[in-house]
Motif scaffolding. Sequence first.
Motif, mmCIF file in Angstrom:
data_model
loop_
_atom_site.group_PDB
_atom_site.id
_atom_site.type_symbol
_atom_site.label_atom_id
_atom_site.label_comp_id
_atom_site.label_asym_id
_atom_site.label_seq_id
_atom_site.Cartn_x
_atom_site.Cartn_y
_atom_site.Cartn_z
ATOM 1 N N LEU A 37 0.828 -1.210 0.000
ATOM 2 C CA LEU A 37 0.000 0.000 0.000
ATOM 3 C C LEU A 37 0.862 1.260 0.000
ATOM 4 O O LEU A 37 0.518 2.253 -0.664
ATOM 5 C CB LEU A 37 -0.907 -0.001 1.225
ATOM 6 N N GLN A 78 0.400 4.087 -2.698
ATOM 7 C CA GLN A 78 0.049 5.449 -2.295
ATOM 8 C C GLN A 78 1.113 6.443 -2.726
ATOM 9 O O GLN A 78 0.798 7.569 -3.139
ATOM 10 C CB GLN A 78 -0.184 5.499 -0.784
ATOM 11 N N VAL A 122 -3.416 4.702 -5.045
ATOM 12 C CA VAL A 122 -4.390 4.523 -3.966
ATOM 13 C C VAL A 122 -4.440 5.796 -3.130
ATOM 14 O O VAL A 122 -3.391 6.302 -2.713
ATOM 15 C CB VAL A 122 -4.001 3.322 -3.073
ATOM 16 N N TRP A 144 -6.290 -3.631 -4.754
ATOM 17 C CA TRP A 144 -6.567 -2.197 -4.829
ATOM 18 C C TRP A 144 -6.677 -1.673 -6.263
ATOM 19 O O TRP A 144 -7.721 -1.109 -6.624
ATOM 20 C CB TRP A 144 -5.500 -1.421 -4.059
ATOM 21 N N ILE A 204 -10.179 -0.439 -7.929
ATOM 22 C CA ILE A 204 -10.284 0.970 -8.324
ATOM 23 C C ILE A 204 -10.594 1.101 -9.809
ATOM 24 O O ILE A 204 -11.330 2.007 -10.230
ATOM 25 C CB ILE A 204 -8.987 1.716 -7.965
ATOM 26 N N GLU A 208 -13.382 2.395 -4.931
ATOM 27 C CA GLU A 208 -12.118 2.850 -4.345
ATOM 28 C C GLU A 208 -11.890 2.191 -2.993
ATOM 29 O O GLU A 208 -11.969 2.821 -1.935
ATOM 30 C CB GLU A 208 -12.102 4.376 -4.234
ATOM 31 N N GLY A 211 -10.010 -1.759 -1.184
ATOM 32 C CA GLY A 211 -9.298 -3.002 -1.411
ATOM 33 C C GLY A 211 -10.147 -4.191 -0.999
ATOM 34 O O GLY A 211 -11.354 -4.225 -1.262
ATOM 35 N N GLN A 237 -2.917 0.580 6.553
ATOM 36 C CA GLN A 237 -2.871 2.021 6.286
ATOM 37 C C GLN A 237 -2.566 2.809 7.558
ATOM 38 O O GLN A 237 -2.555 4.027 7.530
ATOM 39 C CB GLN A 237 -4.206 2.491 5.691
#
Length: 357
Positions: free
Chosen positions: A53, A57, A62, A213, A217, A222, A224, A311
């Motif tokens: 992630l 990101q 993401v 993810w 998306i 949006e 996971g 996250q």
Amino acid sequence: MLLTGLLLGAALGYALQRSRFCVTTAFRDVFVARSTRWLTAFLLVIAVHALGLAILQTAGVVPAPSEPLALPATAVGALIFGVAIVLAAGCATGTYFRAGEGLVGSWIALAAYAVSAGAMKYGPLAELTGWARSATVPATTIHGTLGLSPWVLVVVLGAGVALLVHRNVSAAPRLAVATLPPRRTGLAHLLAERSWGAYPTAVGIGVLATIAWPLSIATGRESGLGITTPSANLATYLVTADPQLVDWGVFLVLGILLGSFVAAKASGEFRVRVPDATQATRSVVGGVGMGVGASLAGGCTIGNAMVETAQFTYQGWLSFALMLLGAGLGTRWFVLHGPRTAARTVATTSPTTTATA
């Protein structure tokens, strides 16, 4: 593109069935067997997912989490969910993959889980859920509060989990286990007969969670991996026939059922097993508790304790702690202090006795 959810779900369901990977077992073993092996494996999933992630990101694929913490609802819901998974004899994904193996008790729990989650999200209890989750505190992520890069927490978590894995592997006794001669050889033996190890499977699940993810998306969803909302969507769709409810997540949970069924059939482990009246009742109560608890908490052991934790949100780690506490309370009430026969059944059927590291 929705079919990617089915394919990824099938891969996840196959891996869960072959490894017997269930978060309920991970939590329960801490209190029953004083073992942290499967809990460490679950933390490894989170660490791998957190790394994936962070990469996504950083690349802008993401979005970073931004919702404030619904503190009371998350705490109460996670505690309810933790107790409920002990009653249901499986977490969200555990219930799905065991349903694919033919366990009627898991079918019952799964139906109760999906229907109660649908009622909490879209039905007569939706206003209660909205009211409960409207009480928030201005906190979202741990690194946001500390003013750190998420990469700092990724490294700290990864190092800590690596030490735990090393400790568990080093301390594990090397026992010779009597097994039947393999019916297959090579890849077929690995895929359909040999039990998959906890830690390699954990890495694989973490990778699948990361891949989920961009695939999700791409369809406009949006998010996971998630089990509760897709289950609620599926149950509500069966009642309303609203096609807008059928999204990538619905295909994901259907894929978990399909993948676990294929794995169970390939290994010869599929059998329709009917529970007694006591376990059937517990399956209903546990399933309802899972749906109610996960809806209040904003996620289950996947959406909260795996995705949100990766996250580094407060919701994720608070849920993780209270789900573990709830599972401990449920284990004490319904397993350790229950009938001796029930305790013996749990000890002899625990997945920890079959999988290898």
